[in-house]
Design a protein around this motif. Structure first.
Motif: not given
Length: 310
Positions: A9-10, A36-40, A62-64
């Protein structure tokens, strides 16, 4: 620095936890994951760029993709919807159960030996969800509750007395909600009982403010909820585990007869170390304290009974 820490959770709490993990050099490797892509990725990069200032020499990613979380030693679950003004923690129950269930399944697949720290609200029900879904032993699933609540309690006491919060010792037990039990009998400042220093009516006000600590911040923010101290509280727990510190911290642990309670997760003082919850510190409660704690038990059982599909 020790081991691998994953934060799921980012959002605000997860990002706060990632920041504190770096600032305190808690783990050699930190992974921040979100759907969410890009958020983390963006949050992790921002945190990483603080390393020259913080003096952190580990690695954050950071990853998805849960593949990047593989073989984590400790996993903090913050994923879920946050409270909005007028919402109780219970209002979040149904939606967050499904989120925590999915997250836990992914963690079990990629890190079957991890210790889980659940932060998602309502914590006492969400940690039960993670426990049931994971199939992990009770020692390896714990909820973050009392660390945060006790920090608020200690701060309010310190404010009232005009002393350093470092010198305030205080314990909050029970549910992470309105029925939590901030113990006044055991609170002290530099070894001096708080009940000898603060009038009873004022101490009762502090207890009430502690019980509504999260709601007070939600009301002020209008959008979102507390994140800085919740993130730090989760990292204090992760640090105790990853560094095998044997810290005595109030956490939501699974009770099997302790304090006369069975079959629920509830905030109690525990010893946190490399094996997770290594011991629950049980001590005699007064009749009034037992009654108050039973209100927490009833509230948690109502939450658990309303959980479906786990």
């Amino acid at each position: 620095m020790h081991g691998k820490l994953t934060i799921v959770g980012a959002g605000a709490v997860g990002t706060s936890a990632a920041h504190w993990a770096l600032a305190k050099s808690v783990a050699k490797e930190v992974v921040l994951i979100d759907v969410v892509d890009g958020l983390p990725q963006g949050k992790a990069l921002d945190c990483a760029q603080s390393s020259p200032i913080e003096g952190y020499s580990g690695h954050i990613k950071g990853t998805n993709d849960y593949e990047d979380t593989k073989n984590s030693d400790c996993v903090i679950i913050t994923a879920g919807l946050a409270r909005k003004p007028g919402m109780t923690r219970e209002d979040l129950l149904e939606k967050n159960v499904q989120i925590v269930k999915t997250v836990t399944q992914n963690i079990v697949e990629h890190s079957p030996e991890a210790i889980l720290i659940v932060v998602t609200n309502p914590i006492d029900a969400m940690v039960y969800t993670a426990f049931k879904v994971s199939g992990f032993p009770k020692q390896r699933v714990v909820g973050m509750a009392g660390v945060l609540d006790s920090a608020r309690y200690r701060y309010f006491i310190a404010q009232e007395l005009g002393v350093s919060p470092n010198d305030v010792s205080a314990l909050v037990m029970g549910i992470h909600g309105d029925n939590m039990l901030p113990l006044t009998r055991l609170a002290s400042v530099g070894g001096v009982p708080v009940e000898a220093l603060i009038p009873k009516d004022k101490l009762n006000e502090i207890v009430k403010r502690t019980q509504n600590g999260g709601g007070e911040i939600v009301g002020l923010l209008k959008s979102g909820s507390a994140f800085t101290t919740p993130g730090l509280a989760a990292i204090e727990m992760a640090e105790a585990i990853l560094k095998d510190q044997k810290r005595v911290l109030p956490c939501a642990a699974y009770l099997e007869g302790e304090f006369g309670i069975d079959g629920v997760f509830l905030g109690v003082p525990v010893v946190l170390g490399r094996n997770g919850v290594e011991r629950i510190l049980e001590f005699p409660l007064t009749p009034e304290e037992k009654d108050a704690l039973n209100l927490s038990v009833e509230a948690v059982k109502r939450q658990v009974e309303s959980i479906h599909g786990i």
